[in-house]
Design a protein around this motif. Structure first.
Motif, PDB file in Angstrom:
ATOM      1  N   ASP A   1       0.848  -1.189   0.000  1.00 31.06           N
ATOM      2  CA  ASP A   1       0.000   0.000   0.000  1.00 31.06           C
ATOM      3  C   ASP A   1       0.890   1.248   0.000  1.00 31.06           C
ATOM      4  OD1 ASP A   1      -1.607   2.244   1.434  1.00 31.06           O
ATOM      5  OD2 ASP A   1      -3.124   0.760   0.905  1.00 31.06           O
ATOM      6  N   PRO A   2       0.599   2.249  -0.833  1.00 34.10           N
ATOM      7  CA  PRO A   2       1.468   3.442  -0.875  1.00 34.10           C
ATOM      8  C   PRO A   2       1.525   4.192   0.448  1.00 34.10           C
ATOM      9  CG  PRO A   2      -0.556   3.807  -2.104  1.00 34.10           C
ATOM     10  CD  PRO A   2      -0.508   2.344  -1.793  1.00 34.10           C
ATOM     11  N   ARG A   3       0.465   4.097   1.251  1.00 32.23           N
ATOM     12  CA  ARG A   3       0.485   4.769   2.553  1.00 32.23           C
ATOM     13  C   ARG A   3       1.502   4.123   3.481  1.00 32.23           C
ATOM     14  NH1 ARG A   3      -5.859   4.055   3.423  1.00 32.23           N
ATOM     15  NH2 ARG A   3      -5.193   2.033   2.610  1.00 32.23           N
ATOM     16  N   VAL A   4       1.616   2.804   3.400  1.00 31.53           N
ATOM     17  CA  VAL A   4       2.613   2.095   4.214  1.00 31.53           C
ATOM     18  C   VAL A   4       4.016   2.483   3.755  1.00 31.53           C
ATOM     19  CG1 VAL A   4       3.513  -0.177   4.824  1.00 31.53           C
ATOM     20  CG2 VAL A   4       1.044   0.194   4.707  1.00 31.53           C
ATOM     21  N   LYS A   5       4.203   2.590   2.448  1.00 33.50           N
ATOM     22  CA  LYS A   5       5.525   2.958   1.934  1.00 33.50           C
ATOM     23  C   LYS A   5       5.890   4.395   2.311  1.00 33.50           C
ATOM     24  CE  LYS A   5       4.457   1.316  -2.242  1.00 33.50           C
ATOM     25  NZ  LYS A   5       4.582   0.935  -3.678  1.00 33.50           N
ATOM     26  N   LEU A   6       4.921   5.301   2.275  1.00 34.30           N
ATOM     27  CA  LEU A   6       5.194   6.681   2.679  1.00 34.30           C
ATOM     28  C   LEU A   6       5.518   6.758   4.168  1.00 34.30           C
ATOM     29  CD1 LEU A   6       2.467   8.644   0.685  1.00 34.30           C
ATOM     30  CD2 LEU A   6       4.933   8.725   0.339  1.00 34.30           C
ATOM     31  N   LEU A   7       4.797   5.977   4.983  1.00 38.58           N
ATOM     32  CA  LEU A   7       5.078   5.948   6.420  1.00 38.58           C
ATOM     33  C   LEU A   7       6.475   5.406   6.680  1.00 38.58           C
ATOM     34  CD1 LEU A   7       4.208   6.221   9.382  1.00 38.58           C
ATOM     35  CD2 LEU A   7       3.208   3.920   9.214  1.00 38.58           C
ATOM     36  N   PHE A   8       6.851   4.356   5.964  1.00 35.99           N
ATOM     37  CA  PHE A   8       8.188   3.798   6.135  1.00 35.99           C
ATOM     38  C   PHE A   8       9.251   4.823   5.765  1.00 35.99           C
ATOM     39  CE2 PHE A   8      11.896   1.761   4.221  1.00 35.99           C
ATOM     40  CZ  PHE A   8      12.341   0.986   5.283  1.00 35.99           C
ATOM     41  N   GLN A   9       9.047   5.557   4.675  1.00 38.76           N
ATOM     42  CA  GLN A   9      10.011   6.585   4.282  1.00 38.76           C
ATOM     43  C   GLN A   9      10.190   7.637   5.369  1.00 38.76           C
ATOM     44  OE1 GLN A   9      10.511   8.006   0.048  1.00 38.76           O
ATOM     45  NE2 GLN A   9       8.382   7.339  -0.020  1.00 38.76           N
ATOM     46  N   ALA A  10       9.071   8.083   5.948  1.00 38.90           N
ATOM     47  CA  ALA A  10       9.141   9.115   6.982  1.00 38.90           C
ATOM     48  C   ALA A  10       9.886   8.605   8.207  1.00 38.90           C
ATOM     49  CB  ALA A  10       7.736   9.572   7.351  1.00 38.90           C
ATOM     50  N   VAL A  11       9.574   7.382   8.620  1.00 41.06           N
ATOM     51  CA  VAL A  11      10.239   6.812   9.793  1.00 41.06           C
ATOM     52  C   VAL A  11      11.720   6.566   9.498  1.00 41.06           C
ATOM     53  CG1 VAL A  11      10.337   4.794  11.311  1.00 41.06           C
ATOM     54  CG2 VAL A  11       8.128   5.802  10.710  1.00 41.06           C
ATOM     55  N   PHE A  12      12.023   6.085   8.312  1.00 42.14           N
ATOM     56  CA  PHE A  12      13.428   5.832   7.962  1.00 42.14           C
ATOM     57  C   PHE A  12      14.233   7.125   7.980  1.00 42.14           C
ATOM     58  CE2 PHE A  12      16.989   5.412   5.096  1.00 42.14           C
ATOM     59  CZ  PHE A  12      17.533   4.190   5.462  1.00 42.14           C
ATOM     60  N   ALA A  13      13.655   8.199   7.432  1.00 46.59           N
ATOM     61  CA  ALA A  13      14.362   9.481   7.441  1.00 46.59           C
ATOM     62  C   ALA A  13      14.600   9.967   8.858  1.00 46.59           C
ATOM     63  CB  ALA A  13      13.563  10.515   6.648  1.00 46.59           C
ATOM     64  N   ALA A  14      13.602   9.784   9.742  1.00 47.76           N
ATOM     65  CA  ALA A  14      13.761  10.193  11.136  1.00 47.76           C
ATOM     66  C   ALA A  14      14.850   9.370  11.823  1.00 47.76           C
ATOM     67  CB  ALA A  14      12.433  10.045  11.884  1.00 47.76           C
ATOM     68  N   VAL A  15      14.880   8.067  11.558  1.00 51.08           N
ATOM     69  CA  VAL A  15      15.908   7.209  12.148  1.00 51.08           C
ATOM     70  C   VAL A  15      17.288   7.595  11.618  1.00 51.08           C
ATOM     71  CG1 VAL A  15      16.744   4.839  12.335  1.00 51.08           C
ATOM     72  CG2 VAL A  15      14.310   5.312  12.511  1.00 51.08           C
ATOM     73  N   ALA A  16      17.381   7.896  10.326  1.00 52.31           N
ATOM     74  CA  ALA A  16      18.669   8.280   9.747  1.00 52.31           C
ATOM     75  C   ALA A  16      19.195   9.572  10.362  1.00 52.31           C
ATOM     76  CB  ALA A  16      18.533   8.444   8.229  1.00 52.31           C
ATOM     77  N   LEU A  17      18.306  10.482  10.719  1.00 53.85           N
ATOM     78  CA  LEU A  17      18.740  11.717  11.376  1.00 53.85           C
ATOM     79  C   LEU A  17      19.153  11.477  12.819  1.00 53.85           C
ATOM     80  CD1 LEU A  17      16.067  14.243  10.061  1.00 53.85           C
ATOM     81  CD2 LEU A  17      18.460  14.074   9.367  1.00 53.85           C
ATOM     82  N   ASP A  18      18.597  10.434  13.427  1.00 57.23           N
ATOM     83  CA  ASP A  18      18.882  10.167  14.839  1.00 57.23           C
ATOM     84  C   ASP A  18      20.115   9.284  15.015  1.00 57.23           C
ATOM     85  OD1 ASP A  18      18.063  10.124  17.763  1.00 57.23           O
ATOM     86  OD2 ASP A  18      17.938   7.978  17.305  1.00 57.23           O
ATOM     87  N   LYS A  19      20.249   8.263  14.190  1.00 57.07           N
ATOM     88  CA  LYS A  19      21.366   7.313  14.306  1.00 57.07           C
ATOM     89  C   LYS A  19      22.512   7.780  13.422  1.00 57.07           C
ATOM     90  CE  LYS A  19      18.807   4.847  16.985  1.00 57.07           C
ATOM     91  NZ  LYS A  19      19.066   4.812  18.455  1.00 57.07           N
ATOM     92  N   THR A  20      23.394   8.570  13.994  1.00 57.80           N
ATOM     93  CA  THR A  20      24.467   9.189  13.216  1.00 57.80           C
ATOM     94  C   THR A  20      25.816   8.498  13.394  1.00 57.80           C
ATOM     95  OG1 THR A  20      24.881  10.749  15.020  1.00 57.80           O
ATOM     96  CG2 THR A  20      23.322  11.428  13.313  1.00 57.80           C
TER      97      THR A  20
END
Length: 235
Positions: A16-35
């Motif tokens: 579902d595109p909504r699941v993929k968009l949610l995953f993108q948002a969470v992944f970007a947040a994790v990438a900013l946090d786990k440096t």
């Protein structure tokens, strides 16, 4: 091949595109946090899994975003320079290098989404998330960008090929950048005028019939992975 939707029967296409968009948002947040290097190594494995599920080659992603490399590489290189001896301090480039690599990981996930998601599904997902005329406007804008970007990329590629055929690649870099930039902007404005005329000729509507979205069992792995990444960030 340009950065656009290409159906290849990949697993991620069924999500579902909504699941993929949610995953993108969470992944970007994790990438900013786990440096840290360890955190980015874990995210690299996640990106590798995403690219495999999307049947997308990492080399293809790198080719599509090759114009960003000067910025991704230039930041760490500039940070390592000093105004006096020893002139170059490699340790100062570590943090910018990790930041550039973090951006590259996010770009890989975004490329996998664009490659596996039809434009109409993206628009439907955005209008589901943001109801009303605002959501229609945002969905329309995203749909236009997704459709216009591959055309613009093809135009730039054609301009560069035409320059090379006329030995333009032997000119100084600044001249080549100026010529490609000016010709690219001119072609983009022409494309925009033609696109606007085509929309009016087809009686463009704000409320088209969009595909029905539904979460299925195929989305379970993506949801679980999203929850795990979110929990990793919160913990």
């Amino acid at each position: 091949m340009t950065l656009a939707y290409r159906s290849q029967g990949a697993f991620v296409e069924r999500l579902d595109p909504r699941v993929k968009l949610l995953f993108q948002a969470v992944f970007a947040a994790v990438a900013l946090d786990k440096t840290t290097p360890v955190g980015l190594a874990v995210l690299t494995l996640v990106v590798a899994g995403v690219l495999v599920g999307a049947a997308t080659s990492p080399l293809w992603v790198l080719r599509e975003f090759k114009y960003l490399f000067p910025f991704l590489v230039g930041g760490p290189a500039f940070a390592a320079l000093t105004l006096g001896p020893p002139w170059v301090v490699p340790g100062d480039a570590l943090a910018p290098t990790l930041a550039s690599y973090r951006v590259l990981l996010v770009l890989c996930v975004s490329a996998a989404y664009v490659r596996t998601t039809p434009v109409r599904e993206s628009r439907a997902a955005i209008q589901w998330l943001v109801p009303g005329r605002v959501g229609q406007f945002l969905g329309m804008g995203v749909a236009f960008v997704f459709r216009f970007l591959p055309v613009f990329q093809a135009d730039l590629r054609a301009i560069r090929d035409a320059m090379a055929a006329r030995l333009g690649d032997e000119r100084p870099l600044t001249d080549r950048m100026e010529l490609v930039g000016a010709a690219g902007l001119s072609r983009a404005f022409d494309r925009a005028d033609t696109f606007s005329l085509a929309l009016r000729a087809r009686c463009f509507a704000w409320n088209p019939t969009l595909p029905r979205l539904a979460v299925s069992s195929a989305d379970i792995p993506a949801v679980i992975l999203t929850v795990v990444l979110l929990g990793w960030t919160l913990v």
